[in-house]
Design an enzyme around this catalytic site. Sequence first.
Site, mmCIF file in Angstrom:
data_model
loop_
_atom_site.group_PDB
_atom_site.id
_atom_site.type_symbol
_atom_site.label_atom_id
_atom_site.label_comp_id
_atom_site.label_asym_id
_atom_site.label_seq_id
_atom_site.Cartn_x
_atom_site.Cartn_y
_atom_site.Cartn_z
ATOM 1 N N ASP A 38 0.863 -1.184 0.000
ATOM 2 C CA ASP A 38 0.000 0.000 0.000
ATOM 3 C C ASP A 38 0.901 1.236 0.000
ATOM 4 O O ASP A 38 2.103 1.145 0.220
ATOM 5 C CB ASP A 38 -0.929 0.013 1.214
ATOM 6 C CG ASP A 38 -0.163 0.133 2.526
ATOM 7 O OD1 ASP A 38 0.710 -0.706 2.773
ATOM 8 O OD2 ASP A 38 -0.434 1.067 3.298
ATOM 9 N N HIS A 68 3.059 -8.837 -2.738
ATOM 10 C CA HIS A 68 1.923 -7.904 -2.742
ATOM 11 C C HIS A 68 2.418 -6.459 -2.846
ATOM 12 O O HIS A 68 3.001 -5.919 -1.895
ATOM 13 C CB HIS A 68 1.170 -8.125 -1.428
ATOM 14 C CG HIS A 68 -0.096 -7.338 -1.275
ATOM 15 N ND1 HIS A 68 -1.276 -7.702 -1.877
ATOM 16 C CD2 HIS A 68 -0.377 -6.219 -0.561
ATOM 17 C CE1 HIS A 68 -2.230 -6.848 -1.534
ATOM 18 N NE2 HIS A 68 -1.708 -5.933 -0.733
ATOM 19 N N GLU A 127 3.527 -9.953 1.570
ATOM 20 C CA GLU A 127 3.708 -8.524 1.301
ATOM 21 C C GLU A 127 5.202 -8.187 1.411
ATOM 22 O O GLU A 127 6.026 -9.029 1.809
ATOM 23 C CB GLU A 127 2.889 -7.681 2.286
ATOM 24 C CG GLU A 127 2.824 -6.226 1.873
ATOM 25 C CD GLU A 127 1.571 -5.472 2.346
ATOM 26 O OE1 GLU A 127 0.707 -6.079 3.002
ATOM 27 O OE2 GLU A 127 1.471 -4.271 2.027
HETATM 28 O O1 9MR Z 1 3.522 -5.748 9.841
HETATM 29 C C1 9MR Z 1 2.187 -5.598 10.321
HETATM 30 C C2 9MR Z 1 1.827 -6.811 11.130
HETATM 31 O O2 9MR Z 1 2.636 -6.896 12.285
HETATM 32 C C3 9MR Z 1 0.351 -6.746 11.512
HETATM 33 O O3 9MR Z 1 -0.015 -7.952 12.136
HETATM 34 C C4 9MR Z 1 -0.501 -6.535 10.254
HETATM 35 C C5 9MR Z 1 -2.007 -6.433 10.536
HETATM 36 O O4 9MR Z 1 -2.309 -5.338 11.288
HETATM 37 O O5 9MR Z 1 -0.094 -5.349 9.586
HETATM 38 C C6 9MR Z 1 1.236 -5.392 9.162
HETATM 39 O O6 9MR Z 1 1.576 -4.181 8.586
HETATM 40 C C7 9MR Z 1 0.996 -3.841 7.353
HETATM 41 C C8 9MR Z 1 0.378 -2.471 7.540
HETATM 42 O O7 9MR Z 1 -0.714 -2.576 8.400
HETATM 43 C C9 9MR Z 1 0.004 -1.802 6.240
HETATM 44 N N1 9MR Z 1 1.072 -1.827 5.290
HETATM 45 C C10 9MR Z 1 1.603 -3.159 5.027
HETATM 46 C C11 9MR Z 1 2.110 -3.777 6.308
HETATM 47 C C12 9MR Z 1 2.744 -5.152 6.045
HETATM 48 O O8 9MR Z 1 1.822 -6.134 5.721
#
Ligand code: 9MR
Length: 624
Positions: free
Chosen positions: A206, A538, A595
Amino acid sequence: MVCAAVAAGLTLGALTAPAAGAVGHHARHGAGTTLPQAAPKPDTGSPVRVNQVGYLTDGPKKGTVVTSATKPLTWTLRAADGTERASGTTTPAGVDPSSRQNVQTFDFSKVTNEGKGYTVTVDGKKSEPFTIGDNLYSSLRSDALAYFYHNRSGIKIDADLVGPTYARPAGHDKAAPHRGDTDVPCQDGVCDYRRDVSGGWYDAGDQGKYVVNGGISVAQLMSAYERTRTTKGADGASLGDGRLRVPERGNGVPDILDEARWEMEFLLRMQVPKGKPLAGMAFHKVHDKEWTGFPTRPDQDQQQRELHKPSTAATLNLAAAAAQSARLFKSYDPEFAARSLHAARTAWAAAKAHPKILASDSDSTGGGAYGDQSVGDEFYWAAAELFITTGDRTYAKAVFDSPLHRDVGALFPRGGGMSWASTAGLGALDLATVPNKLTAQQRAEVRSMVTKAADRYAADSAKSAYGVPYAPKDGKYEWGSNSQVLNNMIVLATAHDLTDKPRYRDAVLRGMDYLLGANPLNQSYVTGYGERNSHNQHHRFWAHQLDHKLPHPAPGSLAGGPNSGLQDPVAKEKLNGCAPAMCYTDDIMAFSTNEITINWNAPLAWIATYVDGLGGGTAGRPAG
Ligand code: 9MR
C-alpha cells in the site's frame, strides 16, 4: 493468475487502472470460517534443501532433507560438472514441528573449495545449485538498500538509477490526477489545518506512510551505517558516497545516509507544529481515505490522503530516529543535525506530557492500523537514543527506571523479537555498541543482555532442523515472520561483533540459509536470489502477476513469509491446514504472507551488510 484472487471472491475492478471497488487490504485476524480441508500439498521441488545462493568459503555449510527414512542416508556433494567432491552420512532429526516433515540434516562445512553450480544429492534427489565462495552477499546489500529508493514518495524514480522497467513518475506530488501529499487535511475532528507531509517511503504494497513503521525502518538503515563506524574491522565504504543507487550520489554524504534522510525529512514533517493542540507530537500516519485497487501506480492514486490522530508511539519513534539522525549527520550537515535534535527533544517532552494517546487497532480503512497499546518499549528506545546523542542524565534515568531494563525477555522477546511494535531492543543494541556516557559497569550490563538474548536465539537455531533462529510462541509463525528471523539475526550479529564468538556468526549464516531456500518450502524469500525465489509479492506497482505490463518486485525484495494466522482470503483458501513454516504462498493477493515492506527490507539490508562484510566467513573481524 488473476483466477486465484477471483476464486477467493475478491472484487478487483479494472486491473490496469486504479480500481474503483478497492480490494480490502487487511482483513483482521482470523476473521472468516475455516474450511474443513486436508493440509495443502504445495509443490516444494527437491526434498534436499540448501541455501540457493550459497555458502561462505569458511562458514558453516548445512542443509536438510525431507525423507521418510529414519536411518542415516548418504549425501554427496558434486561440482557443476558432476564430479563428486565430498560425501558423508546424514543425521536423522525426527519430525520438525515447524513443518511436520520427517527430516535429516547434513553438514559439508569441511569443503572449502570455491565454485559455482555445486549440488547435494541424497537418496537420488538433487538440491538446487549453489555457490561456495567469498563475498556472496555484495549485490544483496545494494539491492536490499535500493528497495528504499524504489519506494520513495514525492520524487520521480529515475531510469538511470533503476533501469526502464522500474522507472516511474513521482507519486503523491502535486500533479494530477491525484491530490498529493503537499497539502493534506486531517481526518474529521483531528485537526483544522493542512500539512505538507510529502516525501518519505511508501510503507509496503500500500502507499500509506506510517511514522510508527517509518521510525524503526530508518533507524535500522542508520544503524547499518553506524555499526560500520563503531565496530572495529567493519567496512563502511560499501555504503559510502557514490556506492548506492540514490540520486544524491556524489554529494559528499554516505549514500545510505542520503536514503535515510529522505525518510527523516518526512518524519519531521509529521510533527504537530508549535502553537497547535498536541504540539510536538507526531501524527500517527497519512494514507488514502479508502483502500486503493490493485494495481495502482503511486502517481495514479486519486484518493484523498488524510492525516490520522497523533499518537504517543509515533511521537517516540520520531524522537528516537531523530536523536540518532542528529548524531550521524552532525559532521555532514550541522543545520540538519540541530533540526533533528530539536525535533527529538520536543517529541520526547510531548510524549511525556501525553503518555497514553494510543493508536487504535481498528483504524484500518485505507491503510494499516499499526495500533499499539503498550508504549513502554518506545519510551525506552527514545530515551536510549537521546541519552547516547546528548549525554543528558534525564534520559539515562528514563532508561534505568524502565521496567524493561535488565529484562532480557522483554527487550528481546524470545519468539517475536524486535519489531515495529517492540522497539526497546533497538535502544539496548545502541547502548551496547555506540560510544556513550554509561559507566563501564553499566555498559557491561547492557552488553550482557545482548549476549544473553543472542545465546537464546543461537540455541533456537541449533535446535531447529532448518537452523532458523526463530522459535515463536506456541510454534505459530506470525505476520512478517521473515523479518522476525532477521531481527533475531541482528541481535546475534551484534553479539558476534561484541565477542567475536563464531557460534553467533554461525547462527546468522544459518538464518541466511533458511531465508534463501533451506526451509520447509524450498523457497528463497528474496526476489532474484536463488532458483526458487518469491517474485509475486503484494505491491500495487510491482504487480506483474495481475498485469504483465507491470514489473515483478525489484531484486532484493523480502517477502513477509509464513504466517500461521492466514489473515487474507487467498491464504485462507490455499493454505488451510498448513504447518506453521509452510503457511506461505507466492501469490500477489496473499498479503498476510507475501507482502513486502520497509521494516522487513531494513533488517535485510542491515544483515546483508554484515554478512557481506564477513568476506569468506572471517573477514572484517576485530583483532582479538
Ligand atoms: O507488519 C504488520 C503486522 O505486524 C500486523 O499484524 C498486520 C495487521 O495489522 O499489519 C502489518 O503491517 C501492514 C500495515 O498494516 C500496512 N502496510 C503493510 C504492512 C505489512 O503487511
